[in-house]
Design an enzyme around this catalytic site. Structure first.
Site, PDB file in Angstrom:
ATOM      1  CB  CYS A 120     -14.411  -7.306  -8.542  1.00  0.00           C
ATOM      2  SG  CYS A 120     -13.993  -8.346  -9.971  1.00  0.00           S
ATOM      3  CB  CYS A 130     -13.728  -9.695 -13.231  1.00  0.00           C
ATOM      4  SG  CYS A 130     -13.208 -11.089 -12.204  1.00  0.00           S
ATOM      5  CE  LYS A 199      -8.052 -11.468  -8.800  1.00  0.00           C
ATOM      6  NZ  LYS A 199      -9.379 -10.925  -8.531  1.00  0.00           N
ATOM      7  NE  ARG A 209     -12.291 -17.866  -9.245  1.00  0.00           N
ATOM      8  CZ  ARG A 209     -11.468 -18.012 -10.254  1.00  0.00           C
ATOM      9  NH1 ARG A 209     -11.549 -19.087 -11.017  1.00  0.00           N
ATOM     10  NH2 ARG A 209     -10.575 -17.089 -10.524  1.00  0.00           N
ATOM     11  NE  ARG A 221     -13.181 -14.880 -12.741  1.00  0.00           N
ATOM     12  CZ  ARG A 221     -13.766 -14.992 -11.580  1.00  0.00           C
ATOM     13  NH1 ARG A 221     -13.057 -14.933 -10.486  1.00  0.00           N
ATOM     14  NH2 ARG A 221     -15.062 -15.135 -11.492  1.00  0.00           N
ATOM     15  CD  GLU A 237      -1.324  -5.326 -15.057  1.00  0.00           C
ATOM     16  OE1 GLU A 237      -1.768  -4.286 -14.535  1.00  0.00           O
ATOM     17  OE2 GLU A 237      -1.981  -5.991 -15.878  1.00  0.00           O
ATOM     18  CE  LYS A 252      -6.930 -12.677  -5.114  1.00  0.00           C
ATOM     19  NZ  LYS A 252      -8.193 -12.232  -5.579  1.00  0.00           N
ATOM     20  CE1 TYR A 317     -10.996 -14.923   2.893  1.00  0.00           C
ATOM     21  CE2 TYR A 317      -9.000 -15.900   1.989  1.00  0.00           C
ATOM     22  CZ  TYR A 317     -10.160 -15.180   1.813  1.00  0.00           C
ATOM     23  OH  TYR A 317     -10.479 -14.698   0.573  1.00  0.00           O
TER      24      TYR A 317
HETATM   25  C1  PBG Z   1     -12.718 -10.926  -7.200  1.00  0.00           C
HETATM   26  C2  PBG Z   1     -11.790 -11.559  -6.243  1.00  0.00           C
HETATM   27  C3  PBG Z   1     -11.352 -12.895  -6.180  1.00  0.00           C
HETATM   28  C4  PBG Z   1     -10.556 -12.993  -5.031  1.00  0.00           C
HETATM   29  C5  PBG Z   1     -10.516 -11.730  -4.461  1.00  0.00           C
HETATM   30  N1  PBG Z   1     -11.267 -10.856  -5.234  1.00  0.00           N
HETATM   31  C6  PBG Z   1     -11.692 -14.051  -7.019  1.00  0.00           C
HETATM   32  C7  PBG Z   1     -11.183 -14.194  -8.370  1.00  0.00           C
HETATM   33  O1  PBG Z   1     -10.553 -13.326  -8.956  1.00  0.00           O
HETATM   34  O2  PBG Z   1     -11.483 -15.244  -8.924  1.00  0.00           O
HETATM   35  C8  PBG Z   1      -9.895 -14.229  -4.523  1.00  0.00           C
HETATM   36  C9  PBG Z   1      -9.575 -14.256  -3.081  1.00  0.00           C
HETATM   37  C10 PBG Z   1      -9.220 -15.578  -2.531  1.00  0.00           C
HETATM   38  O3  PBG Z   1      -9.087 -16.591  -3.248  1.00  0.00           O
HETATM   39  O4  PBG Z   1      -9.072 -15.650  -1.310  1.00  0.00           O
HETATM   40  N2  PBG Z   1     -12.268 -10.767  -8.473  1.00  0.00           N
END
Ligand code: PBG
Length: 327
Positions: A120, A130, A199, A209, A221, A237, A252, A317
């Site tokens: 990304c 992104c 997503k 972030r 976004r 999707e 996600k 995590y």
């Molecule tokens: C990159 C990305 C993001 C996350 C994973 N890959 C951030 C976003 O889209 O803003 C978020 C992961 C998390 O919150 O643990 N695009």
């Protein structure tokens, strides 16, 4: 009072009986640990909103990867925090990007560990979006096709460094197909794609972030990530990503989207990943630290629920803690 002949409580009487009828088991096999890689050496900086999670320099990430491997965790996913950011995310697309350096070092030290890379631009662009941003009227648009081209190059650079799997998380249209083709013609037909397929434009990404130092400087976004209100659209999707060559599809965030995980698994039956994101993690940590919840039990319950909904693997995590609790 007449009792029914079938009395469910008979099978809840002791822990051993409960173990015998348990339907879902969380295992170390299910876990994927995200790692944030920063420049330097000997660096290990805790992320304020994600207690126990660190930005690490490559050498520290290697040490961490060894420990994760010893705990039986099968995979890590890498995010980069580069030295410099610009409008096109050039530092993320370079052959020697921070992620490429980490891939080489981790694969060299711990060859069995599956190393996945997040593909990304947002971690590498100065505006935090992104993709490539183009001014339009009073606002801006993210240029889909120009972005897809850069992402394909980034994925290829990760594979050349030795990545075992790439995970595009940008949500541009057509990027899975473009990445698949770029990898295939360059000798990486064997590298699977884990697509962030459904997503959502979620408020649960706040702490990430911070961690990746990638909040958008303007706008949001919502023109490329999904509306949290939609689930039928998630099916479309996912179908597209599978058609374009995705091997694993991801939903996600996870906890607020269990119904989406369930539908994806029911409808497609392919390997499904769920991302238990930073905000979900932060909520549990904060309440746990205040003594308002039992952190370990709540974590296990959440992750078991994600698996029960249909996820085959969970990016979380909590991975290291869970692996320790399970051993
Ligand atoms: C990159 C990305 C993001 C996350 C994973 N890959 C951030 C976003 O889209 O803003 C978020 C992961 C998390 O919150 O643990 N695009």
């Amino acid at each position: 009072m007449e009792y029914p002949i079938y009395r469910p409580r008979r099978l809840r009487a002791t822990e051993n009986i409960r173990r015998m009828v348990r339907e879902t088991r969380l295992s170390v096999d299910d876990l994927i640990m995200p790692l944030f890689i920063r420049p330097g050496s000997g660096e290990r900086r805790e992320i304020a909103s994600m207690p126990g999670t660190f930005q690490m320099s490559v050498d520290e990430a290697v040490k961490e990867s060894r420990e994760l491997n010893e705990l039986g965790i099968p995979a890590v996913i890498l995010f980069g925090i580069p030295e410099t950011k610009d409008a096109t995310g050039a530092s993320g697309c370079a052959e020697n990007s921070i992620v490429c350096q980490a891939v080489r070092a981790i694969k060299d030290a711990v060859p069995d560990l599956v190393v996945i890379t997040d593909v990304c631009l947002c971690e590498y662009t100065d505006h935090g979006h992104c993709g490539i941003v183009v001014e339009k009227d009073d606002g801006f648009v993210v240029d889909n096709d120009a972005t897809v081209e850069l992402l394909a190059g980034m994925a290829l650079s990760h594979c050349r460094a030795g990545a075992d799997m790439v995970a595009p998380s940008d949500m541009m249209d057509g990027r899975v197909g473009a990445i698949r083709e770029e990898l295939d013609v360059n000798g990486f037909a064997g590298v699977p794609i884990m697509a962030y397929a459904a997503k959502y434009a979620s408020s649960f990404y706040g702490p990430f972030r911070d961690a990746a130092e990638s909040p958008p400087r303007f706008g949001d976004r919502k023109s490329y990530q999904m509306d949290p209100a939609n689930a039928d659209e998630a099916m479309r999707e996912v179908a597209l990503d599978i058609e374009e060559g995705a091997d694993i599809v991801m939903v996600k965030p996870a906890l607020a989207y269990l119904a989406v995980i369930y539908r994806v698994k029911q409808e497609f039956g392919c390997p499904v990943a769920a991302y238990n994101v930073s905000g979900e993690f932060a909520l549990v940590k904060a309440a746990g630290r205040n003594g308002w919840i039992d952190e370990q039990r709540v974590t296990m319950e959440i992750l078991t629920s994600i698996k029960r909904a249909g996820a085959d693997m969970i990016l979380t995590y909590h991975s290291k803690d869970v692996a320790q609790w399970l051993s």
